[in-house]
Each structure stands twice: as structure tokens, then as C-alpha cells.
Design a protein around this motif. Structure first.
Motif, PDB file in Angstrom:
ATOM      1  N   SER A  14      79.360  -0.806 126.362  1.00  0.00           N
ATOM      2  CA  SER A  14      79.643   0.078 127.500  1.00  0.00           C
ATOM      3  C   SER A  14      80.287  -0.367 128.897  1.00  0.00           C
ATOM      4  O   SER A  14      80.734   0.318 129.637  1.00  0.00           O
ATOM      5  N   MET A  15      80.306  -1.797 129.091  1.00  0.00           N
ATOM      6  CA  MET A  15      80.754  -2.311 130.073  1.00  0.00           C
ATOM      7  C   MET A  15      81.806  -3.475 130.079  1.00  0.00           C
ATOM      8  O   MET A  15      82.398  -4.150 130.842  1.00  0.00           O
ATOM      9  N   LYS A  16      82.269  -3.472 128.722  1.00  0.00           N
ATOM     10  CA  LYS A  16      83.290  -4.590 128.391  1.00  0.00           C
ATOM     11  C   LYS A  16      84.528  -4.587 129.211  1.00  0.00           C
ATOM     12  O   LYS A  16      85.281  -3.307 129.812  1.00  0.00           O
ATOM     13  N   PRO A  17      85.345  -5.604 129.643  1.00  0.00           N
ATOM     14  CA  PRO A  17      84.866  -7.105 129.138  1.00  0.00           C
ATOM     15  C   PRO A  17      83.728  -7.536 130.325  1.00  0.00           C
ATOM     16  O   PRO A  17      83.861  -7.249 131.496  1.00  0.00           O
ATOM     17  N   MET A  18      82.870  -8.214 129.796  1.00  0.00           N
ATOM     18  CA  MET A  18      81.897  -8.895 130.539  1.00  0.00           C
ATOM     19  C   MET A  18      81.644 -10.414 130.279  1.00  0.00           C
ATOM     20  O   MET A  18      82.289 -11.013 129.264  1.00  0.00           O
ATOM     21  N   THR A  19      81.286 -11.292 131.159  1.00  0.00           N
ATOM     22  CA  THR A  19      80.847 -12.534 130.880  1.00  0.00           C
ATOM     23  C   THR A  19      79.342 -12.521 130.403  1.00  0.00           C
ATOM     24  O   THR A  19      78.716 -11.667 130.379  1.00  0.00           O
ATOM     25  N   VAL A  20      79.096 -13.735 129.660  1.00  0.00           N
ATOM     26  CA  VAL A  20      77.770 -13.836 129.121  1.00  0.00           C
ATOM     27  C   VAL A  20      76.686 -13.805 130.289  1.00  0.00           C
ATOM     28  O   VAL A  20      75.670 -12.889 130.144  1.00  0.00           O
ATOM     29  N   ARG A  21      77.017 -14.113 131.287  1.00  0.00           N
ATOM     30  CA  ARG A  21      75.900 -14.075 132.493  1.00  0.00           C
ATOM     31  C   ARG A  21      75.625 -12.758 133.061  1.00  0.00           C
ATOM     32  O   ARG A  21      74.703 -12.240 133.071  1.00  0.00           O
ATOM     33  N   GLN A  22      76.774 -11.886 133.004  1.00  0.00           N
ATOM     34  CA  GLN A  22      76.651 -10.665 133.183  1.00  0.00           C
ATOM     35  C   GLN A  22      75.843  -9.793 132.209  1.00  0.00           C
ATOM     36  O   GLN A  22      75.195  -8.951 132.529  1.00  0.00           O
ATOM     37  N   VAL A  23      76.316 -10.075 130.856  1.00  0.00           N
ATOM     38  CA  VAL A  23      75.274  -9.566 129.672  1.00  0.00           C
ATOM     39  C   VAL A  23      73.860  -9.807 130.097  1.00  0.00           C
ATOM     40  O   VAL A  23      72.859  -9.089 129.988  1.00  0.00           O
ATOM     41  N   PHE A  24      73.491 -11.080 130.598  1.00  0.00           N
ATOM     42  CA  PHE A  24      72.131 -11.333 130.660  1.00  0.00           C
ATOM     43  C   PHE A  24      71.538 -10.512 131.889  1.00  0.00           C
ATOM     44  O   PHE A  24      70.330 -10.067 131.789  1.00  0.00           O
TER      45      PHE A  24
END
Length: 276
Positions: A14-24
Motif C-alpha cells: 500500500s505504501m511502496k516504495p519504502m525503506t526497511v525502517r519505514q516498514v518497521f
């Protein structure tokens, strides 16, 4: 674990592209993992596993901290012309009444906001915290050469270092370009966003010499949802563009790209291309 993978997939989708930290951070907001180093480790490990087994497209996660330098080369003039036609862009800001730059504290987030700055033909300046003097001098030299006023929008962490880094950028640009008309605005992270969006926070590091008098809590730029981050950039840029200017330019751009493509085709057929 399977349920956690499904939740992470929905977040990134739903939010791509994301960084790993944003996913966290988004996973902590959704209650998928705890807001701790152990929670971050789970997200990091899960995302590696999901990509390796083919359950998550690699392109959905952004990583602009690692890259290579290589000149673009071609096997023939024909191929070079084809590439020129394919990637031809018109200058959106030519003759505009303003010059706009987006300054970003974190290199890792450049892949998240670049789709917007690229679309609007706006420079994305990645400072990596405190920008180097050489980088600031180069930026100021260009700003100082312009007749139009310059609008700079800064995105950085809300912590003593992040706020101070933005202040130093503004201060140094004004020092190096004293006659330039510069408007500098911090658009993220702000106290209003922290409260209004209930952004995940962390204790302010008291070891930071700039922590005295600062808020007890700090918030990373990564805590802002990617879509909201991109919208902040889009809104900041669009206020300087006349209505429908981008759409009109894209129509003209496609027309001129078609002309270039026809020239390439004629050249490949041995015909002498003529100006339309």
C-alpha cells in the motif's frame, strides 16, 4: 510468522516504495511488532526472507545508499538516438518565476521521494545529516546565479542534530549566496505532524550536546508514512507551478518525443530527416 508476513506484505504493497525502517515504523503502528530493536530485527529478517522466496518484489523496497558509477555507452549511434528519444524530457521550470529544491537529510529515503522530485523536474539534494561545506558552496553558487527567488524545502529527523543540521544548511547557503532571495522551510518532521499523525517517537539522546532545551522525545523522518512524505513534497512543489502546467508540458513532451522517434526511424532507413 505467516500472519506477520501477510501484514508486512499489505503494508509495503500500500505504501511502496519504502525503506526497511519505514516498514518497521508502520508495523509498530499497526501492532505487528514491538517498537524495539528486537522488533526491527524481525521486520528486517522477514523482508529478506519474503524477497528471497519470491513473496515480495525486490523493487518495492528502496535502497539508495548503495550504488555504482558507470558511464552510459551504446553499441551504435542508432541505439544512442533511440535512447535519447525514449528519455527526452522538457525543462518544466524554464522561464518559471521560482526555483525549487528539496533537501533531504537521509540518503536511504531518496528512493522514496525521488519519484515526485523526478516527475516535477526538481533537484533532490541529499545532505546526509550535516552537509559538507563543498556541497553547500556548490549549491549556493548556482542559487546565487539565478534571477528568480529560491524556495528550499527541508526534510529531516526531529531531534537535536536533525533540526540543527537544517538550520546550518540555511545559514550557510545564505552566507555563500548573500544576495540571493532564499526562502527556507522545514516541512518534516514538525511538532504539528508528530501530534497530528501520532508518529512513533524515541527518547532524545541526552549525549547529544544540542539536547539541552530540546523536547524529551525525538521522531525519525522514517516514521512518516511514505505516501504522506511524498505528498508533502508534491504539495510544496505544486504551489510554485501554474495550474495544468505539468500536464501541458507532458503533452508537448510526448509530441516532441514522437518527432525524435520518427527521426531515428528515418535515419535507420537511410532517409535524411527533415525538420517538421
Amino acid at each position: 510468522m505467516e500472519e506477520r508476513h501477510r501484514s508486512l506484505y499489505r503494508i509495503v504493497q500500500s505504501m511502496k516504495p519504502m525503506t526497511v525502517r519505514q516498514v518497521f515504523y508502520q508495523a509498530t503502528v499497526a501492532g505487528v511488532v514491538d517498537k524495539s530493536e528486537a522488533g526491527y530485527s524481525k521486520v528486517q529478517t522477514d523482508l529478506v526472507t519474503m524477497r528471497r522466496v519470491g513473496n515480495l518484489p525486490y523493487g518495492w523496497l528502496a535502497d539508495n545508499t548503495r550504488w555504482q558509477r558507470k558511464p552510459e555507452t551504446f553499441v551504435s549511434i542508432q541505439q544512442a538516438l533511440e535512447q535519447t528519444a525514449k528519455f527526452y524530457r522538457k525543462a518544466l521550470w524554464a522561464g518559471a518565476a521560482a526555483y525549487v529544491e528539496i533537501w533531504l537529510e537521509k540518503d536511504a529515503l531518496s528512493g522514496v521521494v525521488f519519484p515526485i522530485t523526478s516527475q516535477y523536474d526538481v533537484p533532490l539534494m541529499v545532505s546526509r545529516g550535516y552537509a559538507s561545506l563543498s556541497f553547500l558552496h556548490s549549491a549556493a553558487e548556482y542559487i546565487g546565479s539565478l534571477d528568480a527567488p529560491t524556495f528550499i524545502y527541508h526534510l529531516g529527523d526531529y531531534d537535536p542534530s536533525g533540526v540543527n543540521a537544517g538550520e546550518k544548511i540555511e545559514e550557510t547557503l545564505r552566507e555563500f549566496a548573500p544576495r540571493a532571495n532564499i526562502s527556507f522551510q522545514r516541512i518534516a518532521v514538525t511538532q504539528e505532524q508528530i501530534k497530528g499523525w501520532a508518529l512513533p517517537s524515541r527518547p532524545t539522546k541526552q549525549s547529544d550536546s544540542r539536547a539541552k532545551g530540546f523536547s524529551e522525545t525525538s521522531v525519525e523522518l522514517d516514521a512518516i508514512p511514505p505516501d504522506a512524505l511524498r505528498e508533502l513534497v508534491r504539495a510544496s512543489v505544486e504551489i510554485h507551478l501554474p495550474a495544468d502546467q505539468l500536464e501541458k508540458l507532458q503533452i508537448a513532451e510526448q509530441s516532441e518525443r514522437d518527432i525524435l522517434s520518427s527521426w531515428v526511424q528515418k535515419a535507420g532507413e537511410g532517409s535524411s530527416p527533415r525538420m517538421p
